[in-house]
Design an enzyme around this catalytic site. Sequence first.
Site, short mmCIF file in Angstrom:
data_model
loop_
_atom_site.label_atom_id
_atom_site.label_comp_id
_atom_site.label_asym_id
_atom_site.label_seq_id
_atom_site.Cartn_x
_atom_site.Cartn_y
_atom_site.Cartn_z
N PRO A 10 0.80 -1.22 0.00
CA PRO A 10 0.00 0.00 0.00
C PRO A 10 0.83 1.27 0.00
CG PRO A 10 -0.08 -1.04 2.16
CD PRO A 10 0.61 -2.00 1.23
N ASN A 11 0.32 2.24 -0.73
CA ASN A 11 0.86 3.60 -0.83
C ASN A 11 2.14 3.70 -1.64
OD1 ASN A 11 -1.23 4.80 0.78
ND2 ASN A 11 -0.26 3.84 2.54
N ARG A 18 4.97 10.92 -2.27
CA ARG A 18 4.72 10.62 -0.86
C ARG A 18 5.96 10.86 -0.01
NH1 ARG A 18 4.45 4.71 1.77
NH2 ARG A 18 3.76 5.34 3.84
N TYR A 23 10.97 8.74 1.63
CA TYR A 23 10.93 7.72 0.58
C TYR A 23 11.65 8.12 -0.70
CZ TYR A 23 7.51 5.77 3.76
OH TYR A 23 6.90 5.27 4.87
N ASN A 74 7.92 -5.62 -0.81
CA ASN A 74 7.87 -4.47 0.08
C ASN A 74 6.40 -4.36 0.45
OD1 ASN A 74 7.70 -2.04 1.39
ND2 ASN A 74 8.96 -0.92 -0.08
N ALA A 77 3.11 -0.80 4.96
CA ALA A 77 2.54 -0.85 6.31
C ALA A 77 2.06 -2.25 6.68
CB ALA A 77 1.41 0.16 6.43
N GLU A 98 12.34 -9.64 1.88
CA GLU A 98 11.59 -8.45 2.30
C GLU A 98 12.48 -7.23 2.13
OE1 GLU A 98 9.97 -6.66 6.56
OE2 GLU A 98 10.47 -8.79 6.42
N HIS A 100 12.61 -2.73 2.17
CA HIS A 100 12.01 -1.45 2.58
C HIS A 100 12.91 -0.32 2.11
CE1 HIS A 100 9.08 -3.47 5.06
NE2 HIS A 100 10.06 -4.24 5.47
N ARG A 107 12.88 4.28 12.58
CA ARG A 107 11.63 5.02 12.49
C ARG A 107 10.78 4.79 13.74
NH1 ARG A 107 8.93 4.73 7.01
NH2 ARG A 107 7.87 6.47 7.97
#
Length: 150
Positions: A10-11, A18, A23, A74, A77, A98, A100, A107
């Site tokens: 998502p996103n 964004r 990012y 990725n 969230a 995985e 990111h 974070r």
Amino acid sequence: MLNVLVLHGPNLNLLGLREPGIYGATTLAEINQQLKEDGKTLQVEVTTLQSNHEGELVDAIHQAVDRYQGIVINAGAYTHTSVALRDAIAAVSIPTVEVHLSNIYRREPFRHHSYLAPVVVGQISGFGPESYRLGLKALVSHLQPKANNP
């Protein structure tokens, strides 16, 4: 030839717009294009899919059986919330990496936990778009001994 599925959660369709301070300015289309170019160099067919819907990502993982030898994900969230994605990855037994863009451990505390980490081959975070490229290279390196010794 190896086939690898790259899933974006998502996103991530908003990359470039964004929160560029977190990012970066690279778009998802640019990341996908680079991964396809890297795939050619690595002699790997790369297929990409982005979805804001958890179920669509779960379905893609299920449908990867007998089509893909590896997955780069990725989950955005969903990394921190989705037992469903974790269970899908565990169920199909397809080696998965995985990735990111940001370093999730630098974070907010809720981002420090990954439901996916226990069921993936490895995790790469904090290198921006390069995280995807490193993830693809690591996955191919992990898969190639199996490809050369069926």
